[in-house]
Scaffold this motif. Sequence first.
Motif, mmCIF file in Angstrom:
data_model
loop_
_atom_site.group_PDB
_atom_site.id
_atom_site.type_symbol
_atom_site.label_atom_id
_atom_site.label_comp_id
_atom_site.label_asym_id
_atom_site.label_seq_id
_atom_site.Cartn_x
_atom_site.Cartn_y
_atom_site.Cartn_z
ATOM 1 N N ALA A 58 0.108 -7.251 -8.161
ATOM 2 C CA ALA A 58 -0.310 -7.383 -6.765
ATOM 3 C C ALA A 58 -1.756 -6.938 -6.581
ATOM 4 C CB ALA A 58 0.620 -6.573 -5.855
ATOM 5 N N LYS A 59 -2.128 -5.848 -7.249
ATOM 6 C CA LYS A 59 -3.511 -5.361 -7.156
ATOM 7 C C LYS A 59 -4.491 -6.407 -7.663
ATOM 8 C CE LYS A 59 -2.622 -0.400 -7.642
ATOM 9 N NZ LYS A 59 -2.779 0.747 -8.549
ATOM 10 N N SER A 60 -4.098 -7.161 -8.680
ATOM 11 C CA SER A 60 -5.002 -8.185 -9.227
ATOM 12 C C SER A 60 -5.276 -9.294 -8.214
ATOM 13 C CB SER A 60 -4.424 -8.778 -10.524
ATOM 14 O OG SER A 60 -3.356 -9.661 -10.243
ATOM 15 N N PHE A 61 -4.416 -9.409 -7.201
ATOM 16 C CA PHE A 61 -4.621 -10.365 -6.111
ATOM 17 C C PHE A 61 -5.292 -9.706 -4.898
ATOM 18 C CE2 PHE A 61 -1.109 -12.376 -8.403
ATOM 19 C CZ PHE A 61 -1.618 -13.665 -8.547
ATOM 20 N N GLY A 62 -5.677 -8.430 -5.059
ATOM 21 C CA GLY A 62 -6.345 -7.708 -3.986
ATOM 22 C C GLY A 62 -5.399 -7.106 -2.964
ATOM 23 N N ILE A 63 -4.117 -7.043 -3.295
ATOM 24 C CA ILE A 63 -3.132 -6.466 -2.382
ATOM 25 C C ILE A 63 -3.082 -4.955 -2.618
ATOM 26 C CG2 ILE A 63 -0.700 -6.426 -1.728
ATOM 27 C CD1 ILE A 63 -0.555 -9.332 -2.799
ATOM 28 N N PRO A 64 -3.307 -4.159 -1.571
ATOM 29 C CA PRO A 64 -3.268 -2.696 -1.765
ATOM 30 C C PRO A 64 -1.854 -2.221 -2.068
ATOM 31 C CG PRO A 64 -3.530 -3.217 0.561
ATOM 32 C CD PRO A 64 -3.598 -4.521 -0.198
ATOM 33 N N SER A 65 -1.730 -1.114 -2.766
ATOM 34 C CA SER A 65 -0.413 -0.607 -3.167
ATOM 35 C C SER A 65 0.231 0.274 -2.109
ATOM 36 C CB SER A 65 -0.519 0.158 -4.489
ATOM 37 O OG SER A 65 -1.371 1.271 -4.325
ATOM 38 N N GLN A 66 -0.328 0.306 -0.914
ATOM 39 C CA GLN A 66 0.230 1.177 0.137
ATOM 40 C C GLN A 66 0.835 0.400 1.246
ATOM 41 O OE1 GLN A 66 -2.734 4.187 0.794
ATOM 42 N NE2 GLN A 66 -2.781 4.448 -1.392
#
Length: 66
Positions: A58-66
């Motif tokens: 998800a982070k690789s798509f720019g989605i924050p982990s929070q």
Amino acid sequence: MANNRVVISLGGSVVYGDEGINTGYLHELGEMINRFPEKGFLIVVGGGKLARDYIEAAKSFGIPSQ
């Protein structure tokens, strides 16, 4: 009145590790549970490696982990 419920909390890495789903462990757990038919089991499994892998994807798509 006695409570006949059992809660089992498993770390996600116990169920899903580097080799994938640990079916041997799950089979043994099922056999143990089946020895106590009078109990009501609730099994909670943490995210473990699989959840961390999805978070990194998800982070690789720019989605924050929070």
